[in-house]
Design a protein around this motif. Structure first.
Motif, PDB file in Angstrom:
ATOM      1  N   THR A 179       0.832  -1.200   0.000  1.00  0.00           N
ATOM      2  CA  THR A 179       0.000   0.000   0.000  1.00  0.00           C
ATOM      3  C   THR A 179       0.867   1.250   0.000  1.00  0.00           C
ATOM      4  O   THR A 179       0.578   2.230  -0.703  1.00  0.00           O
ATOM      5  N   ARG A 180       1.941   1.227   0.763  1.00  0.00           N
ATOM      6  CA  ARG A 180       2.882   2.351   0.761  1.00  0.00           C
ATOM      7  C   ARG A 180       3.370   2.636  -0.650  1.00  0.00           C
ATOM      8  O   ARG A 180       3.324   3.771  -1.132  1.00  0.00           O
ATOM      9  N   ARG A 181       3.852   1.607  -1.331  1.00  0.00           N
ATOM     10  CA  ARG A 181       4.374   1.776  -2.685  1.00  0.00           C
ATOM     11  C   ARG A 181       3.283   2.252  -3.632  1.00  0.00           C
ATOM     12  O   ARG A 181       3.514   3.112  -4.491  1.00  0.00           O
ATOM     13  N   TYR A 182       2.074   1.752  -3.468  1.00  0.00           N
ATOM     14  CA  TYR A 182       0.961   2.119  -4.354  1.00  0.00           C
ATOM     15  C   TYR A 182       0.611   3.594  -4.185  1.00  0.00           C
ATOM     16  O   TYR A 182       0.369   4.296  -5.167  1.00  0.00           O
ATOM     17  N   PHE A 183       0.590   4.062  -2.958  1.00  0.00           N
ATOM     18  CA  PHE A 183       0.324   5.482  -2.712  1.00  0.00           C
ATOM     19  C   PHE A 183       1.419   6.359  -3.308  1.00  0.00           C
ATOM     20  O   PHE A 183       1.132   7.411  -3.888  1.00  0.00           O
ATOM     21  N   LEU A 184       2.668   5.949  -3.173  1.00  0.00           N
ATOM     22  CA  LEU A 184       3.763   6.736  -3.740  1.00  0.00           C
ATOM     23  C   LEU A 184       3.655   6.819  -5.261  1.00  0.00           C
ATOM     24  O   LEU A 184       3.942   7.853  -5.865  1.00  0.00           O
ATOM     25  N   ASP A 185       3.203   5.742  -5.881  1.00  0.00           N
ATOM     26  CA  ASP A 185       3.131   5.676  -7.339  1.00  0.00           C
ATOM     27  C   ASP A 185       1.863   6.304  -7.915  1.00  0.00           C
ATOM     28  O   ASP A 185       1.845   6.691  -9.086  1.00  0.00           O
ATOM     29  N   HIS A 186       0.788   6.370  -7.119  1.00  0.00           N
ATOM     30  CA  HIS A 186      -0.510   6.756  -7.665  1.00  0.00           C
ATOM     31  C   HIS A 186      -1.153   7.956  -6.971  1.00  0.00           C
ATOM     32  O   HIS A 186      -2.335   8.230  -7.178  1.00  0.00           O
ATOM     33  N   SER A 187      -0.408   8.654  -6.131  1.00  0.00           N
ATOM     34  CA  SER A 187      -0.970   9.822  -5.442  1.00  0.00           C
ATOM     35  C   SER A 187       0.146  10.809  -5.135  1.00  0.00           C
ATOM     36  O   SER A 187       1.329  10.519  -5.354  1.00  0.00           O
TER      37      SER A 187
ATOM     38  N   THR B 109      -5.579  -5.245 -10.696  1.00  0.00           N
ATOM     39  CA  THR B 109      -6.504  -4.509  -9.826  1.00  0.00           C
ATOM     40  C   THR B 109      -7.940  -4.741 -10.313  1.00  0.00           C
ATOM     41  O   THR B 109      -8.766  -3.840 -10.311  1.00  0.00           O
ATOM     42  N   ASP B 110      -8.215  -5.978 -10.721  1.00  0.00           N
ATOM     43  CA  ASP B 110      -9.549  -6.362 -11.187  1.00  0.00           C
ATOM     44  C   ASP B 110     -10.258  -7.028 -10.012  1.00  0.00           C
ATOM     45  O   ASP B 110     -10.067  -8.213  -9.765  1.00  0.00           O
ATOM     46  N   TYR B 111     -11.022  -6.240  -9.276  1.00  0.00           N
ATOM     47  CA  TYR B 111     -11.614  -6.782  -8.054  1.00  0.00           C
ATOM     48  C   TYR B 111     -13.071  -6.377  -7.906  1.00  0.00           C
ATOM     49  O   TYR B 111     -13.557  -5.447  -8.534  1.00  0.00           O
ATOM     50  N   GLN B 112     -13.735  -7.128  -7.033  1.00  0.00           N
ATOM     51  CA  GLN B 112     -15.145  -6.902  -6.702  1.00  0.00           C
ATOM     52  C   GLN B 112     -15.222  -6.509  -5.230  1.00  0.00           C
ATOM     53  O   GLN B 112     -14.503  -7.061  -4.389  1.00  0.00           O
ATOM     54  N   VAL B 113     -16.089  -5.556  -4.923  1.00  0.00           N
ATOM     55  CA  VAL B 113     -16.307  -5.129  -3.544  1.00  0.00           C
ATOM     56  C   VAL B 113     -17.725  -5.517  -3.137  1.00  0.00           C
ATOM     57  O   VAL B 113     -18.675  -5.304  -3.895  1.00  0.00           O
ATOM     58  N   THR B 114     -17.844  -6.130  -1.963  1.00  0.00           N
ATOM     59  CA  THR B 114     -19.158  -6.457  -1.405  1.00  0.00           C
ATOM     60  C   THR B 114     -19.306  -5.764  -0.060  1.00  0.00           C
ATOM     61  O   THR B 114     -18.314  -5.514   0.634  1.00  0.00           O
TER      62      THR B 114
ATOM     63  N   ILE C 288      -5.996  -4.632  -2.984  1.00  0.00           N
ATOM     64  CA  ILE C 288      -6.279  -4.092  -1.651  1.00  0.00           C
ATOM     65  C   ILE C 288      -5.744  -2.666  -1.559  1.00  0.00           C
ATOM     66  O   ILE C 288      -6.422  -1.760  -1.076  1.00  0.00           O
ATOM     67  N   ALA C 289      -4.527  -2.455  -2.056  1.00  0.00           N
ATOM     68  CA  ALA C 289      -3.930  -1.124  -2.030  1.00  0.00           C
ATOM     69  C   ALA C 289      -4.760  -0.127  -2.837  1.00  0.00           C
ATOM     70  O   ALA C 289      -4.953   1.023  -2.416  1.00  0.00           O
ATOM     71  N   ASP C 290      -5.268  -0.563  -3.971  1.00  0.00           N
ATOM     72  CA  ASP C 290      -6.094   0.319  -4.793  1.00  0.00           C
ATOM     73  C   ASP C 290      -7.376   0.706  -4.057  1.00  0.00           C
ATOM     74  O   ASP C 290      -7.799   1.866  -4.078  1.00  0.00           O
TER      75      ASP C 290
END
Length: 200
Positions: A17-25, A155-160, A176-178
């Motif tokens: 999640t740390r890496r994802y935030f650095l790359d996408h925000s 990042t192909d996921y479903q949320v319930t 999860i990070a997304d």
């Protein structure tokens, strides 16, 4: 720009999640861990580290200062950690908490996926206890119930939502990070709810 505190930043979910935030925000990150030496090199323009446990009130308050959102991916005595976290967040007047639990804590896994719910898997009880502590708080929380996670880069996921049947067994940590990123930037999405996440 949002100020994000990641607690459990050296674990699999926390570090991804740390890496994802650095790359996408453009968010500013505070990384809290018992052993911050395992974080590696920090981006000095966007990251700072706080050493300590969530149950250490002083260290937690240091980490919480100035935060907009707290993301916790913890292991161990989750009920005690959740209690310490809720109390600390209330004291620091932070409004948004995102907390990783587990699929199965609300008996939401259908028989077609093999069940594996709370009654048949006592390991899930610590996740349920933590979720109960958080849902009884006055915070704008979202508890996240991932399927078994893997290192896929999709990042192909479903949320319930809570009360809905779980959709599948597995999910990538990247997914999860997304989801955490989306939740951190929309305080109405998943507000005071529990979201399951699985690969679509």
């Amino acid at each position: 720009m949002t100020n994000i505190l990641i607690i459990g930043a050296t674990g699999t979910v926390g570090s991804t999640t740390r890496r994802y935030f650095l790359d996408h925000s453009t968010d500013q990150l505070t990384l809290m861990a018992r052993n911050t030496g395992r974080l590696g090199t920090l981006d000095a323009t966007r990251e700072r580290a706080v050493t300590g446990s969530v149950t250490d009130a002083a260290a937690l308050q240091k980490a919480l200062a100035g935060q907009d959102v707290v993301f916790a991916a913890l292991s161990g005595d989750l009920k005690t950690m959740a209690q310490a976290l809720v109390a600390g967040i209330d004291q620091a007047d932070v409004k948004r908490l995102l907390f990783i639990t587990s699929m199965g804590i609300y008996n939401e896994i259908p028989a077609s996926l093999g069940g594996g719910n709370l009654a048949s898997n006592p390991v899930l009880q610590t996740y349920r206890d933590a979720a109960d502590v958080i849902s009884a708080s006055d915070l704008n929380y979202t508890t996240i119930r991932p399927g078994w996670f893997d290192n896929g880069d999709d990042t192909d996921y479903q949320v319930t939502k809570k009360g809905e049947a779980f959709g599948g067994h597995d999910v990538s940590v990247q997914s999860i990070a997304d989801l955490v990123l989306r939740l951190a930037h929309d305080d109405t999405f998943g507000a005071r709810d529990s979201l399951g996440i699985n690969r679509r």
